[in-house]
Design a protein around this motif. Structure first.
Motif, PDB file in Angstrom:
ATOM      1  N   ARG A 111       0.823  -1.209   0.000  1.00 32.35           N
ATOM      2  CA  ARG A 111       0.000   0.000   0.000  1.00 32.35           C
ATOM      3  C   ARG A 111       0.859   1.263   0.000  1.00 32.35           C
ATOM      4  NH1 ARG A 111      -4.374   2.724  -1.500  1.00 32.35           N
ATOM      5  NH2 ARG A 111      -5.270   4.040   0.122  1.00 32.35           N
ATOM      6  N   ILE A 112       1.906   1.272   0.820  1.00 32.16           N
ATOM      7  CA  ILE A 112       2.727   2.482   0.879  1.00 32.16           C
ATOM      8  C   ILE A 112       3.551   2.644  -0.396  1.00 32.16           C
ATOM      9  CG2 ILE A 112       4.869   1.616   1.960  1.00 32.16           C
ATOM     10  CD1 ILE A 112       4.704   4.054   3.816  1.00 32.16           C
ATOM     11  N   LEU A 113       3.932   1.543  -1.039  1.00 28.63           N
ATOM     12  CA  LEU A 113       4.605   1.633  -2.338  1.00 28.63           C
ATOM     13  C   LEU A 113       3.675   2.265  -3.376  1.00 28.63           C
ATOM     14  CD1 LEU A 113       6.441  -1.816  -2.515  1.00 28.63           C
ATOM     15  CD2 LEU A 113       7.530   0.427  -2.465  1.00 28.63           C
ATOM     16  N   SER A 114       2.423   1.837  -3.362  1.00 23.43           N
ATOM     17  CA  SER A 114       1.447   2.388  -4.294  1.00 23.43           C
ATOM     18  C   SER A 114       1.174   3.861  -4.009  1.00 23.43           C
ATOM     19  CB  SER A 114       0.149   1.581  -4.221  1.00 23.43           C
ATOM     20  OG  SER A 114      -0.858   2.155  -5.024  1.00 23.43           O
ATOM     21  N   LEU A 115       0.996   4.212  -2.739  1.00 28.53           N
ATOM     22  CA  LEU A 115       0.719   5.606  -2.376  1.00 28.53           C
ATOM     23  C   LEU A 115       1.912   6.502  -2.683  1.00 28.53           C
ATOM     24  CD1 LEU A 115      -1.076   5.067   1.062  1.00 28.53           C
ATOM     25  CD2 LEU A 115      -2.128   5.899  -1.047  1.00 28.53           C
ATOM     26  N   GLY A 116       3.127   5.985  -2.459  1.00 30.42           N
ATOM     27  CA  GLY A 116       4.317   6.769  -2.757  1.00 30.42           C
ATOM     28  C   GLY A 116       4.427   7.078  -4.237  1.00 30.42           C
ATOM     29  N   LEU A 146      12.002   0.436  -0.013  1.00 35.32           N
ATOM     30  CA  LEU A 146      11.094  -0.472   0.692  1.00 35.32           C
ATOM     31  C   LEU A 146      10.840  -1.767  -0.081  1.00 35.32           C
ATOM     32  CD1 LEU A 146       8.302   1.896   2.078  1.00 35.32           C
ATOM     33  CD2 LEU A 146      10.099   0.748   3.378  1.00 35.32           C
ATOM     34  N   ARG A 147      11.193  -1.807  -1.358  1.00 32.66           N
ATOM     35  CA  ARG A 147      10.872  -2.979  -2.177  1.00 32.66           C
ATOM     36  C   ARG A 147      11.451  -4.283  -1.621  1.00 32.66           C
ATOM     37  NH1 ARG A 147       8.305  -2.603  -6.873  1.00 32.66           N
ATOM     38  NH2 ARG A 147       8.044  -0.570  -7.880  1.00 32.66           N
ATOM     39  N   PRO A 148      12.736  -4.331  -1.212  1.00 29.61           N
ATOM     40  CA  PRO A 148      13.252  -5.596  -0.654  1.00 29.61           C
ATOM     41  C   PRO A 148      12.479  -6.064   0.575  1.00 29.61           C
ATOM     42  CG  PRO A 148      15.050  -4.094  -1.181  1.00 29.61           C
ATOM     43  CD  PRO A 148      13.792  -3.305  -1.315  1.00 29.61           C
ATOM     44  N   TYR A 149      12.024  -5.126   1.403  1.00 31.21           N
ATOM     45  CA  TYR A 149      11.252  -5.493   2.585  1.00 31.21           C
ATOM     46  C   TYR A 149       9.887  -6.055   2.177  1.00 31.21           C
ATOM     47  CZ  TYR A 149      14.800  -2.876   5.137  1.00 31.21           C
ATOM     48  OH  TYR A 149      15.985  -2.433   5.638  1.00 31.21           O
ATOM     49  N   CYS A 158      15.801  -1.456  10.859  1.00 33.68           N
ATOM     50  CA  CYS A 158      16.085  -0.880   9.540  1.00 33.68           C
ATOM     51  C   CYS A 158      14.804  -0.369   8.877  1.00 33.68           C
ATOM     52  CB  CYS A 158      16.751  -1.928   8.647  1.00 33.68           C
ATOM     53  SG  CYS A 158      18.353  -2.492   9.244  1.00 33.68           S
ATOM     54  N   LEU A 159      13.746  -1.156   8.985  1.00 29.12           N
ATOM     55  CA  LEU A 159      12.484  -0.762   8.360  1.00 29.12           C
ATOM     56  C   LEU A 159      11.918   0.495   9.013  1.00 29.12           C
ATOM     57  CD1 LEU A 159      10.315  -1.387   6.285  1.00 29.12           C
ATOM     58  CD2 LEU A 159       9.269  -2.956   7.918  1.00 29.12           C
ATOM     59  N   SER A 160      12.020   0.578  10.322  1.00 30.92           N
ATOM     60  CA  SER A 160      11.521   1.762  11.030  1.00 30.92           C
ATOM     61  C   SER A 160      12.262   3.016  10.595  1.00 30.92           C
ATOM     62  CB  SER A 160      11.660   1.572  12.542  1.00 30.92           C
ATOM     63  OG  SER A 160      10.857   0.500  12.995  1.00 30.92           O
ATOM     64  N   HIS A 161      13.564   2.879  10.348  1.00 28.18           N
ATOM     65  CA  HIS A 161      14.342   4.036   9.890  1.00 28.18           C
ATOM     66  C   HIS A 161      13.805   4.548   8.554  1.00 28.18           C
ATOM     67  CE1 HIS A 161      17.666   6.612   8.745  1.00 28.18           C
ATOM     68  NE2 HIS A 161      17.842   5.894   7.653  1.00 28.18           N
ATOM     69  N   LEU A 162      13.539   3.635   7.620  1.00 31.45           N
ATOM     70  CA  LEU A 162      13.018   4.036   6.313  1.00 31.45           C
ATOM     71  C   LEU A 162      11.652   4.696   6.446  1.00 31.45           C
ATOM     72  CD1 LEU A 162      13.957   0.963   4.066  1.00 31.45           C
ATOM     73  CD2 LEU A 162      15.068   3.195   4.141  1.00 31.45           C
ATOM     74  N   ILE A 163      10.789   4.114   7.263  1.00 32.67           N
ATOM     75  CA  ILE A 163       9.440   4.662   7.433  1.00 32.67           C
ATOM     76  C   ILE A 163       9.493   6.049   8.064  1.00 32.67           C
ATOM     77  CG2 ILE A 163       7.235   4.333   8.579  1.00 32.67           C
ATOM     78  CD1 ILE A 163       7.720   2.494   6.198  1.00 32.67           C
ATOM     79  N   GLN A 164      10.365   6.232   9.038  1.00 36.57           N
ATOM     80  CA  GLN A 164      10.486   7.544   9.674  1.00 36.57           C
ATOM     81  C   GLN A 164      11.017   8.591   8.701  1.00 36.57           C
ATOM     82  OE1 GLN A 164      12.944   6.632  13.050  1.00 36.57           O
ATOM     83  NE2 GLN A 164      11.292   5.615  14.169  1.00 36.57           N
ATOM     84  N   GLU A 165      11.932   8.180   7.821  1.00 35.78           N
ATOM     85  CA  GLU A 165      12.415   9.103   6.796  1.00 35.78           C
ATOM     86  C   GLU A 165      11.282   9.501   5.851  1.00 35.78           C
ATOM     87  OE1 GLU A 165      15.254  10.645   6.206  1.00 35.78           O
ATOM     88  OE2 GLU A 165      16.201   9.878   8.016  1.00 35.78           O
ATOM     89  N   ILE A 166      10.453   8.532   5.477  1.00 34.33           N
ATOM     90  CA  ILE A 166       9.324   8.834   4.587  1.00 34.33           C
ATOM     91  C   ILE A 166       8.349   9.788   5.271  1.00 34.33           C
ATOM     92  CG2 ILE A 166       7.286   7.816   3.484  1.00 34.33           C
ATOM     93  CD1 ILE A 166       9.017   5.364   2.858  1.00 34.33           C
ATOM     94  N   THR A 189       2.213   4.888  10.174  1.00 33.39           N
ATOM     95  CA  THR A 189       1.903   4.567  11.570  1.00 33.39           C
ATOM     96  C   THR A 189       1.583   3.081  11.727  1.00 33.39           C
ATOM     97  OG1 THR A 189       1.034   6.800  11.922  1.00 33.39           O
ATOM     98  CG2 THR A 189       0.374   5.100  13.498  1.00 33.39           C
ATOM     99  N   GLU A 190       0.830   2.527  10.779  1.00 37.53           N
ATOM    100  CA  GLU A 190       0.501   1.102  10.826  1.00 37.53           C
ATOM    101  C   GLU A 190       1.754   0.238  10.727  1.00 37.53           C
ATOM    102  OE1 GLU A 190      -2.493  -0.552   8.345  1.00 37.53           O
ATOM    103  OE2 GLU A 190      -3.856   1.140   8.572  1.00 37.53           O
ATOM    104  N   ILE A 191       2.643   0.582   9.825  1.00 38.61           N
ATOM    105  CA  ILE A 191       3.848  -0.223   9.631  1.00 38.61           C
ATOM    106  C   ILE A 191       4.750  -0.138  10.850  1.00 38.61           C
ATOM    107  CG2 ILE A 191       5.957  -0.447   8.262  1.00 38.61           C
ATOM    108  CD1 ILE A 191       4.367   0.385   5.825  1.00 38.61           C
ATOM    109  N   LEU A 192       4.894   1.044  11.431  1.00 41.18           N
ATOM    110  CA  LEU A 192       5.716   1.175  12.638  1.00 41.18           C
ATOM    111  C   LEU A 192       5.149   0.334  13.772  1.00 41.18           C
ATOM    112  CD1 LEU A 192       6.561   4.999  12.601  1.00 41.18           C
ATOM    113  CD2 LEU A 192       8.116   3.081  12.163  1.00 41.18           C
TER     114      LEU A 192
END
Length: 348
Positions: free
Chosen positions: A26-31, A186-189, A207-215, A279-282
């Protein structure tokens, strides 16, 4: 009863495994939608009509057309063959360099297409370095009190009082580039979540949280830069309206007609949707979520063991149990009670 318990546990585990894939997808699509919806701001808000691929008054601004026109394959054409010569100004060169970055080129690609690429050739560091070089050249040129026609901006935004608007435009380009970069990361995740489920997201949570926080941070910056550019655009629109449309030049009329292709409501909705998805992913990558998944699996296994060891089930068994099955179930029950490694206990 045991079969029903096992089937229910498996359905629950499969459902949990799909949460991470759905959220990341979903976040890939929204991005991607946010990136494409921001391109009309770069083309139409403060730039002159030379940046448009199709300058017809009724022509719709299609972001996908710019992705295709800016692709490296199109750059092999002679300059005169470039659509409308839209890349021949500072704004045009910045936009073309942005759309040629590796992460922008992969914006519409699927996970399967990205996975099939050669990692050694996919980085294209020269294109990324070229973008920053073009961006800095434009920033240096636009920091002057006055800029000329070569800037690719409307005359109203070339003066000394519009330096802040020009800076905000380039900030918008920078923020958009970084957003697409982190969304692509985010694609590899997403691929891992489709294979290993939600527990993989928990294990890779740092690692994933870092990417989400940057976004999350970039979405705020992107919105701020966009609002500043659109404020300047709307202010100029009001000035033209005050003078009267009869006194507006044909260039200004075409510029005003182009503004209708900027959908600020959609951009605001996408901003809210991406923030909610982040927020959901975090929440899905926290230690509490990992403990919840393990607790659910443990309860399911406890129910299976209890049903198997019950006197009612033993009495209703029409066939003799296979050799060693009772010992295996007893060992499973002891492992569950002791809080052992649930991953090894879970059905394959």
């Amino acid at each position: 009863e045991v079969c029903r318990q096992l089937e229910g546990l498996m359905r629950q585990l499969v459902a949990n495994q799909r949460n991470g894939v759905r959220q990341l997808g979903r976040i890939l699509s929204l991005g991607r939608q946010a990136a494409l919806a921001t391109l009309p701001v770069l083309v139409l808000a403060v730039a002159d009509e030379r940046l448009r691929l199709d300058r017809a008054p009724a022509a719709a601004m299609r972001p996908e057309d710019y992705l295709a026109a800016a692709a490296p394959a199109a750059s092999s054409q002679p300059p005169a063959a470039a659509p409308g010569g839209c890349w021949h100004t500072d704004a045009g060169r910045v936009l073309q360099a942005l759309l040629r970055t590796p992460h922008f080129l992969k914006l519409a690609a699927s996970d399967e297409e990205v996975a099939c690429e050669n990692p050694a050739a996919a980085g294209a560091p020269a294109e990324a370095a070229g973008f920053f070089k073009v961006l800095e050249l434009a920033r240096s040129a636009w920091s002057a009190e006055q800029v000329g026609e070569s800037s690719g901006l409307l005359a109203a935004f070339r003066g000394s009082t519009q330096a802040q608007v020009r800076s905000a435009y380039l900030d918008l380009v920078t923020d958009l580039d970084r957003l697409v970069f982190f969304v692509a990361a985010l694609r590899p995740y997403h691929q891992l979540a489709s294979i290993a489920g939600d527990l993989a997201m928990c294990w890779l949570g740092k690692c994933l949280s870092h990417l989400i926080q940057e976004i999350e941070k970039l979405m705020v910056q992107l919105r701020q830069s966009r609002l500043e550019v659109m404020h300047a655009s709307n202010t100029h629109l009001q000035d033209v309206a005050k003078r009267g449309l009869h006194s507006a030049s044909s260039t200004e009329v075409r510029w005003m007609q182009g503004l209708r292709h900027i959908n600020e409501v959609q951009l605001d909705d996408l901003h809210k949707a991406i923030a909610a998805q982040c927020t959901e992913i975090l929440a899905a990558t926290t230690l509490a979520r990992e403990a919840e998944l393990r607790s659910e699996a443990r309860r399911g296994l406890e129910d299976v063991v209890a049903a198997f060891q019950s006197a009612d089930f033993q009495a209703r068994c029409g066939l003799a149990l296979p050799d060693g099955l009772m010992e295996d179930m007893q060992q499973l029950g002891q492992s569950v009670a002791a809080g052992g490694d649930l991953v090894r206990m879970l059905p394959g």
